[in-house]
Design a protein around this motif. Sequence first.
Motif, PDB file in Angstrom:
ATOM      1  N   GLU A  55       3.598   6.643   2.926  1.00  0.00           N
ATOM      2  CA  GLU A  55       4.241   6.086   1.706  1.00  0.00           C
ATOM      3  C   GLU A  55       5.317   4.927   2.326  1.00  0.00           C
ATOM      4  O   GLU A  55       5.142   4.587   3.293  1.00  0.00           O
ATOM      5  N   GLU A 105       2.259   1.700  -3.448  1.00  0.00           N
ATOM      6  CA  GLU A 105       1.471   2.302  -4.124  1.00  0.00           C
ATOM      7  C   GLU A 105       1.367   3.807  -4.163  1.00  0.00           C
ATOM      8  O   GLU A 105       1.259   4.404  -5.149  1.00  0.00           O
ATOM      9  N   THR A 106       1.253   4.195  -2.713  1.00  0.00           N
ATOM     10  CA  THR A 106       1.372   5.771  -2.506  1.00  0.00           C
ATOM     11  C   THR A 106       2.374   6.329  -2.954  1.00  0.00           C
ATOM     12  O   THR A 106       2.508   7.478  -3.494  1.00  0.00           O
ATOM     13  N   THR A 157      10.119  11.428  -2.350  1.00  0.00           N
ATOM     14  CA  THR A 157       8.855  11.334  -2.146  1.00  0.00           C
ATOM     15  C   THR A 157       9.033  10.676  -0.649  1.00  0.00           C
ATOM     16  O   THR A 157       8.217  10.648   0.172  1.00  0.00           O
ATOM     17  N   LEU A 217       4.250   5.368  -5.440  1.00  0.00           N
ATOM     18  CA  LEU A 217       4.213   5.502  -7.210  1.00  0.00           C
ATOM     19  C   LEU A 217       3.225   6.656  -7.398  1.00  0.00           C
ATOM     20  O   LEU A 217       3.470   7.333  -8.543  1.00  0.00           O
ATOM     21  N   GLN A 218       2.010   6.583  -6.824  1.00  0.00           N
ATOM     22  CA  GLN A 218       1.142   7.808  -7.112  1.00  0.00           C
ATOM     23  C   GLN A 218       1.735   9.067  -6.932  1.00  0.00           C
ATOM     24  O   GLN A 218       1.555   9.922  -8.024  1.00  0.00           O
ATOM     25  N   LEU A 219       2.419   9.362  -5.975  1.00  0.00           N
ATOM     26  CA  LEU A 219       2.841  10.717  -5.777  1.00  0.00           C
ATOM     27  C   LEU A 219       4.010  10.927  -6.750  1.00  0.00           C
ATOM     28  O   LEU A 219       4.106  12.153  -7.241  1.00  0.00           O
ATOM     29  N   THR A 220       4.803  10.058  -7.013  1.00  0.00           N
ATOM     30  CA  THR A 220       5.805  10.069  -7.961  1.00  0.00           C
ATOM     31  C   THR A 220       5.316  10.473  -9.315  1.00  0.00           C
ATOM     32  O   THR A 220       5.549  11.469 -10.155  1.00  0.00           O
ATOM     33  N   ALA A 221       4.193   9.701  -9.814  1.00  0.00           N
ATOM     34  CA  ALA A 221       3.524   9.866 -11.228  1.00  0.00           C
ATOM     35  C   ALA A 221       2.997  11.369 -11.204  1.00  0.00           C
ATOM     36  O   ALA A 221       3.245  12.071 -12.116  1.00  0.00           O
ATOM     37  N   ILE A 222       2.356  11.832 -10.206  1.00  0.00           N
ATOM     38  CA  ILE A 222       1.686  13.236 -10.327  1.00  0.00           C
ATOM     39  C   ILE A 222       3.079  14.044 -10.333  1.00  0.00           C
ATOM     40  O   ILE A 222       2.874  15.107 -11.081  1.00  0.00           O
ATOM     41  N   ARG A 277       0.940  -1.260   0.018  1.00  0.00           N
ATOM     42  CA  ARG A 277       0.112  -0.029  -0.117  1.00  0.00           C
ATOM     43  C   ARG A 277       0.964   1.192   0.025  1.00  0.00           C
ATOM     44  O   ARG A 277       0.498   2.186  -0.630  1.00  0.00           O
ATOM     45  N   PRO A 293      -7.920  14.014  -1.724  1.00  0.00           N
ATOM     46  CA  PRO A 293      -6.785  13.503  -1.008  1.00  0.00           C
ATOM     47  C   PRO A 293      -6.512  13.975   0.424  1.00  0.00           C
ATOM     48  O   PRO A 293      -7.030  15.353   0.496  1.00  0.00           O
TER      49      PRO A 293
END
Lengths: 250, 313
Positions: free
Chosen positions: A197, A24-25, A187, A27-32, A21, A111
């Motif tokens: 994260e 995933e957070t 991150t 990766l999400q933060l990185t992508a954004i 989990r 968020p």
Amino acid sequence: MLSPFETDQLLAPKYLLWMWRGFETTLQLTAIAVVLSTLLGLFLAAARSSGHAGLRMAASSYTALFRNTPLLVQLLFWYFGVPALFPDGWMEWFTAVHRIDLAGALTLRWPSLEFLAGMFGVVLYSTAYVSEEIRSGIRGVSPAQWMTAAAMGFTRGQVLRHIVFPQAIRMALPSLLGQYMNILKNTSLTMAIGLAELSYTSRQVEAESFRTFQAFGVATLFYIAAIAIIESIGHWRQQTRLARDAAGRS
Amino acid sequence: MDLAVLLDNLPYLLWGAYPEGPLGGAALTLLLSIGSAVLSAALGVCLGVALAMSRGVKRHLLTLFLGFFRAIPVLMLIFWTYFLLPIAFGIDVPGLVSVMLALSLVSAAYLAHSVAAGIAGIRSGQWDAGLSLGLPRLKVLRYIILPQALQVMLPSFINQWVTLIKDSSLAYIVGVNELTLVASQVNGRLVVYPAEIFLFVGVIYFILCSALAQFAAWVGRHADPVAIAARRSRRSAKDQLPAGAAGHPRPTDPRHCRATTLTGASPACAEPEDAFGLPQLPGWVHSPSSTRPSAAIHSPAARNAATEAGTPA
């Protein structure tokens, strides 16, 4: 099969799920952050090469300011400092849960404040670095391209948008990928403001399971895997480009 | 903004509870960054030399080893050193030491690559010249290659120190009371001024880092090989002018002399060798002996003798 002693040394599935989990957070933060900092970085790079002296100075002081202060302090500022400046009532709205149910299974959730502050901090910090890479890409585009486009009646903005940026980004791509790796690593600092994260969850797992080595080992492997993926994108791009160049020559 | 509140806490932010209690705040941040800068420079040069000198499998392994430190977040490495060193060695490692260790490892991994690049950037003629004098490879590296390579790399070293100052803020996570932790303590005590406090701390970091970055840019302009060569030729032109004006024969430029000595064409110009059996190197190359017995060549008599012997009769 593993002996009871050996299975005892492994992390329980529950903990692995926590860390997944967390990953995933991350990766999400990185992508954004990658998408937003590239977009903002393009604007910042355009501002730094604009004809307006005030705009140029504003852009270069932005870069100096964000590059010469630690990300951690910036994150603490966005998380503790800025909400204190909000008018009353905003904070209640931010900390409350907001969700929109979209036709059945999909739910959009506003968020958390931790995620927003972390995103703000990482994006604004990375923008300064990304724009520098784009700027050196722009410098690599030959001045003749500018002049040709200007002679064809393009405005300055159009030249940047249609002619210079596509080439500059392609040229800067290897160093841009390096910056994206830095974003991924940076991150991890958002754990200081309580965003769950990967680093945060590894610390949590460590504290609860007392498996220090395993907890940090798994987190380290996740990070290395993510970095390796970004690096392989770079290799793949390089290979296809070489192949294309070779095909073009023959 | 309430400046009085910040001024009341300024000494605590700058050096913690120092005379009465332990050192903290910005002073500890500086100490932490200087410590890791020195350690990482030493480690980085060693690893960089190893990377530049090794081939094949060894080189791959070393690259992989360095890649590990570059791939994981600094924070993760701090966790490794902070939580695992005590378990692995059964000793109590203070937070400050573990953070310093983590920071120097990461920054050495980055520096190693620029050192290796700097060594690779030195023209191969320098190697050939050193080797043809009969020096072993390590001595060529130590006395000829590294001094030149390090000079070119100095700006990237200083830029790495800027990163170190910023990364030293991560010590906050493991409770070392450097500037960021002290700031959050002050914030916890005052509660109502978080924006002001973190802005102010940002300003302190900004002053430290941008001063160092400016210094790096200045060094970059001055340590540039082209700039150095230009300065040196200006200086030697100034030195030679009075001698020529006074009617003396034009002194042999020691550098021409050296060039001919290296090819063995002009024995009269042979320079005195020092204790290590090395020829005299230009002043900007670190010479192994502190006393340079080069006075003979600068005395007018020797100069004339050298000029006469150097010109074919």
